[in-house]
Scaffold this active site. Structure first.
Site, PDB file in Angstrom:
ATOM      1  CB  SER A   1      -0.905   0.004   1.233  1.00 21.57           C
ATOM      2  OG  SER A   1      -1.475   1.274   1.458  1.00 21.57           O
TER       3      SER A   1
ATOM      4  CE  LYS B   1      -4.639  -3.491   3.048  1.00 21.67           C
ATOM      5  NZ  LYS B   1      -5.258  -2.407   2.246  1.00 21.67           N
TER       6      LYS B   1
ATOM      7  CG  ASN C   1      -3.801  -4.514  -0.793  1.00 22.16           C
ATOM      8  OD1 ASN C   1      -4.515  -4.658   0.192  1.00 22.16           O
ATOM      9  ND2 ASN C   1      -3.206  -3.368  -1.076  1.00 22.16           N
TER      10      ASN C   1
ATOM     11  NE  ARG D   1     -18.541  -7.569 -47.158  1.00 17.61           N
ATOM     12  CZ  ARG D   1     -17.835  -6.910 -48.085  1.00 17.61           C
ATOM     13  NH1 ARG D   1     -18.054  -7.124 -49.372  1.00 17.61           N
ATOM     14  NH2 ARG D   1     -16.907  -6.049 -47.725  1.00 17.61           N
TER      15      ARG D   1
END
Length: 450
Positions: free
Chosen positions: A274, A280, A282, A313
């Site tokens: 972080s 942290k 994550n 087309r």
């Protein structure tokens, strides 16, 4: 968007949808077309070498090509002009035979199919690597007991190996679908202006067959300019695989929450950190996989909507595929690569799984007690009795075992040692081990098929 490519689309699939590959795919079509027509006697042999030699993307001015496409409506028209100019510089007579009898959509669609051929081959290799990692980890953790969760709540004990085997089982089905799909998808597009090959008169099917051989593609029964089911099938396949990967990543990220902490993503310098919180860690791989899973439904919906094409087309629906399908495929390629790395190097914490099994003080094993008691007093009465004791255990913050042992009706039929055995989560994983063995056996069988 190139800054986000390493995060979202890092896999061997991404290179197959570069500008260079897109242009080279169309040029490969043009080179094969002149070879096929020369083999059929439609164009003179002297035209082949000058055209084939010019069909190299390095000779194309990409900037001018992109600008010209805004006026032409597609890349093939200005590409054929540049190619013709290159051939003309070497042999003006040969330049007369560039793109003979074909239409721009033939070059674009067949070029895309050539890109898909490479991407699908790389996808199969990625799937082989991913299923091998899942099979290895499923066997490794076939006895690793953990809480099963339904409606986000503790249910009954399961094994981590069974969770992994469930994902592996789905991936094996996707692998079979991929191999079946390739035969339907890797086909030539060659129909000329309106899908009749009128410019080649009665020789159209002959040239088409030779062209398919030159490109190593299957020959369809008819051109498919405005029938886009093949490309829809490709997009739906990738979206489906991403759904399977997204389910696994979602479960993994939930198991990685601080309060649960039963698994973790691989450790690496700076990984999952972080900008403000040093502690942290994550789930960044899960985030990348889930990002792809969030985006693929909308992308495949665009391919579904594009099925409504006008007459022989189309305008709009066909053009919408040009960016949508490559974006979908490369996003899912990134999710596949992230999944390989995640499963191979993930961390698993069996001790925390066991602690989480015990956090409800026996409540997770209430069903086992209910079924044992039901043999004496019937299922309904046993359920009501044990349910009442479970509520009491929660209200009083007491272990379920103590309440069971002190209940007259329960201890009349179940001894203390029997209750202790019934409340042991390691005895209650049912047929999980059998299911893991069956899925791994299926993996080995499929892996060894020629």
């Amino acid at each position: 968007m190139s800054l986000l490519t390493p995060m979202m689309r890092t896999s061997p699939l991404t290179a197959w949808f570069s500008d260079a590959q897109r242009v080279q795919g169309m040029l490969d079509f043009e080179a094969a077309l002149v070879r096929a027509q020369a083999a059929c006697g439609i164009v003179p042999q002297f035209a082949v070498a000058p055209v084939v030699n010019a069909c190299r993307h390095s000779q194309i001015d990409f900037s001018a090509l992109g600008q010209a496409a805004t006026r032409a409506g597609n890349l093939a028209i200005p590409l054929v002009k540049q190619l013709t100019a290159c051939v003309n510089a070497a042999d003006p007579q040969a330049a007369r035979y560039v793109h003979w009898g074909a239409t721009s959509q033939d070059a674009i669609d067949s070029g895309l199919v050539l890109q898909l051929r490479g991407a699908l081959a790389e996808t199969d290799l990625l799937l082989q690597r991913l299923t091998a990692e899942f099979a290895l980890q499923a066997q490794r953790h076939q006895h690793t007991v953990m809480p099963g969760r339904t409606w986000m709540q503790h249910a009954l004990p399961v094994t981590f190996g069974l969770k992994l085997a469930g994902t592996l089982d789905a991936l094996l089905r996707w692998q079979l679908r991929l191999r079946e799909m390739r035969a339907r998808v890797l086909v030539l597009q060659f129909g000329g202006a309106a899908g009749t090959l009128d410019a080649l008169k009665g020789r159209g099917p002959e040239v088409a067959g030779q062209l398919a051989t030159e490109l190593g593609l299957a020959l369809p029964d008819a051109p498919w300019h405005s029938q886009r089911d093949r490309l829809l099938e490709v997009g739906a396949w990738y979206a489906g695989v991403c759904g399977t990967l997204g389910k696994f990543a979602n479960d993994f990220s939930l198991l990685m929450q601080t309060e649960v902490a039963e698994v973790a993503e691989p450790v690496g310098e700076g990984r999952g950190g972080s900008s403000t919180m040093p502690h942290k860690r994550n789930p960044i791989a899960c985030a990348a996989i889930l990002t792809a899973a969030q985006r693929t439904p909308g992308l495949v919906a665009c391919l579904y909507a594009g099925q409504i094409q006008q007459h022989e087309r189309a305008l709009g629906g066909w053009q919408a595929e040009w960016e949508t399908l490559p974006e979908l495929i490369t996003l899912v390629g990134g999710a596949l690569q992230q999944s390989v790395d995640l499963v191979r190097d993930m961390q698993v914490f069996p001790q925390k799984m066991r602690a989480d099994l015990d956090m409800t003080h026996g409540l997770i094993m209430a069903e086992a007690v209910t079924l044992a008691l039901a043999e004496f007093i019937g299922k309904a009465d046993a359920h009501h009795r044990v349910e009442a004791l479970c509520r009491q255990a929660i209200d009083q913050s007491r272990p379920l075992l103590a309440l069971l042992e002190s209940d007259p009706l329960v201890n009349q039929h179940l001894s203390a040692s029997r209750l202790t055995q019934l409340l042991d989560p390691t005895t209650a994983t049912g047929s999980a081990e059998i299911f893991v063995r069956q899925v791994v056996a299926r993996y080995k069988e499929q892996r060894d098929e020629p």
